[in-house]
Design a protein around this motif. Sequence first.
Motif, PDB file in Angstrom:
ATOM      1  N   ALA A   1       0.822  -1.209   0.000  1.00  0.00           N
ATOM      2  CA  ALA A   1       0.000   0.000   0.000  1.00  0.00           C
ATOM      3  C   ALA A   1       0.854   1.255   0.000  1.00  0.00           C
ATOM      4  O   ALA A   1       0.407   2.312  -0.476  1.00  0.00           O
ATOM      5  N   ALA A   2       2.064   1.167   0.529  1.00  0.00           N
ATOM      6  CA  ALA A   2       2.934   2.338   0.593  1.00  0.00           C
ATOM      7  C   ALA A   2       3.235   2.895  -0.789  1.00  0.00           C
ATOM      8  O   ALA A   2       3.384   4.112  -0.962  1.00  0.00           O
ATOM      9  N   GLU A   3       3.335   2.006  -1.778  1.00  0.00           N
ATOM     10  CA  GLU A   3       3.602   2.474  -3.143  1.00  0.00           C
ATOM     11  C   GLU A   3       2.453   3.331  -3.651  1.00  0.00           C
ATOM     12  O   GLU A   3       2.668   4.390  -4.263  1.00  0.00           O
ATOM     13  N   GLU A   4       1.232   2.875  -3.413  1.00  0.00           N
ATOM     14  CA  GLU A   4       0.052   3.645  -3.820  1.00  0.00           C
ATOM     15  C   GLU A   4      -0.018   4.973  -3.065  1.00  0.00           C
ATOM     16  O   GLU A   4      -0.302   6.025  -3.647  1.00  0.00           O
TER      17      GLU A   4
ATOM     18  N   ALA B   1       4.554  12.448   5.157  1.00  0.00           N
ATOM     19  CA  ALA B   1       5.848  12.299   4.490  1.00  0.00           C
ATOM     20  C   ALA B   1       5.828  11.227   3.402  1.00  0.00           C
ATOM     21  O   ALA B   1       6.805  11.080   2.665  1.00  0.00           O
ATOM     22  N   GLY B   2       4.728  10.468   3.308  1.00  0.00           N
ATOM     23  CA  GLY B   2       4.585   9.488   2.245  1.00  0.00           C
ATOM     24  C   GLY B   2       4.745   8.048   2.662  1.00  0.00           C
ATOM     25  O   GLY B   2       4.782   7.155   1.806  1.00  0.00           O
ATOM     26  N   ASN B   3       4.831   7.784   3.973  1.00  0.00           N
ATOM     27  CA  ASN B   3       4.964   6.423   4.467  1.00  0.00           C
ATOM     28  C   ASN B   3       3.602   5.783   4.714  1.00  0.00           C
ATOM     29  O   ASN B   3       2.630   6.474   5.031  1.00  0.00           O
TER      30      ASN B   3
ATOM     31  N   ASP C   1      -4.804  -0.312   3.704  1.00  0.00           N
ATOM     32  CA  ASP C   1      -3.576  -0.883   4.255  1.00  0.00           C
ATOM     33  C   ASP C   1      -2.477   0.165   4.438  1.00  0.00           C
ATOM     34  O   ASP C   1      -1.398  -0.175   4.943  1.00  0.00           O
ATOM     35  N   ALA C   2      -2.722   1.405   4.035  1.00  0.00           N
ATOM     36  CA  ALA C   2      -1.720   2.450   4.247  1.00  0.00           C
ATOM     37  C   ALA C   2      -1.670   2.871   5.709  1.00  0.00           C
ATOM     38  O   ALA C   2      -0.659   3.416   6.178  1.00  0.00           O
ATOM     39  N   PHE C   3      -2.757   2.639   6.437  1.00  0.00           N
ATOM     40  CA  PHE C   3      -2.790   2.873   7.879  1.00  0.00           C
ATOM     41  C   PHE C   3      -3.419   1.638   8.503  1.00  0.00           C
ATOM     42  O   PHE C   3      -4.627   1.448   8.459  1.00  0.00           O
TER      43      PHE C   3
END
Length: 485
Positions: free
Chosen positions: A38-41, A154-156, A185-187
């Motif tokens: 998900a971090a890539e998205e 910051a993009g994480n 899934d980013a958080f």
Amino acid sequence: MTATTFDSLSPLDGRVVGTFPVQGADEVAATVDRARRAAEEWRALGFSGRRRALDAWRRDIVAHLDELIALVRAETGKPAGDARLEIMLALDHLAWAASHARRVLRRRSVFPGLLMLNQSATLGYLPYGVVGVIGPWNYPVFTPMGSLAYALAAGNAVVFKPSEYTPAVGVWLREAFVRAGGPADAFAVVTGLGPTGAALCRAGVDKVAFTGSTATGKAVMAACAESLTPVVIEAGGKDALLVDEDADLDAAAEAAVWGAYSNAGQTCIGIERVYVHTAVAGRFVDRVAELTADLRAGVDDAARLGPLTMARQADVVRAHVADAVAAGGHLRVGGLPPEGAVIPPILLTDVDERSTAVREETFGPTLVVNRVASMDEAIRRANAVRYGLSGSVFSRRRGKELAMRLRGGMVAINAVIAFAAVPALPFGGVGDSGFGRIHGADGLREFATAKAITRQRFRLLTLTTMRRRPGVDRIVDRIIRALYG
């Protein structure tokens, strides 16, 4: 799937707030793997896209504000007004991180220097990837938001392990993020006890942000050291308030009482010690005693102090008070703490500097006030502990001077805890209070890696060649002497 669960119990009445899974190492690792995809998205959204998502999250929290206030009160026991104040500060930090990430982290040109004028030089900041956040129970919204908001901006992607005492708040924050349209899934949130946090440290995250006790912070560092995973540690404090002879005594007394007893003293940047100039000590102590005596602890809605969230912390409070009295300290307000988690505010005076009530973090509704002959003595005593988180100074003439001499990462002059409410200021300590910074531009950079790039624009004097001739070395010699001799 895990078959083990735990209950979150309200310190107000013992009721079950919620039941949550105890997630093991395999489940934590799987969550981190999903977060990495998900971090890539999330990173691809760019600063503008992430700002829109974080702004939507903020609006959703506000839209369900009463629900979150009630949940924070249920899990921590703190008064609803204190929960509201905590959430307000968290929202302010969320807004600041979202709106300032581009300015702080974007790629920018830097001057290459006289020797490298033929090069263009740029500096930018890239997200780590997946950040693990281990949060505390005393401020379950505000404190982790100092890592969550800044890491996301910051993009994480982030994987959040809330305290086992406040898992419902952590899960609620994540649900609000997804409800507002954020990538699921980013958080992510994992729940459990200490081993779950240890598993997060070993699950392949790219950085860990921890807030909690110094002892647990050391354990987190040890686990992360196995894989050289960088950490930011926000640990305990034993903060002091200095009252000079020219201070506004009414304002100083109000600040001391708020700093000591708000959230039942369960504040890492709370005031646990006061050093007051002997010339004004009598009047100051009288005023603090008057204000302290007006406070009432309880579990009802009208109580100004709630119960201790973690019941066993009451044992620490009782031990520190007993030690202070045994060493000659005076109980000016309150007595030896009763059994149970509801502890009335306690004001101690003339306490031996060697006692645990002065040297160790109490994390309960106690305040030690000791008189000093000078502010030089106050500084020496305030700086004599192993902690170095924050502090306060009340003085009309010498506030800035004394603040600069007080050991710690943040100091408020003629106020308490004001720095925590300024999103642009970094937050963190030294010594046993930890290292690294959250909040502000430093907080954004804490969750990003600096990446430097140079590009040759035209050929000049080529030094990086194995075919360099003696004539070039003679030119270099003249440059050294001209520029630096």
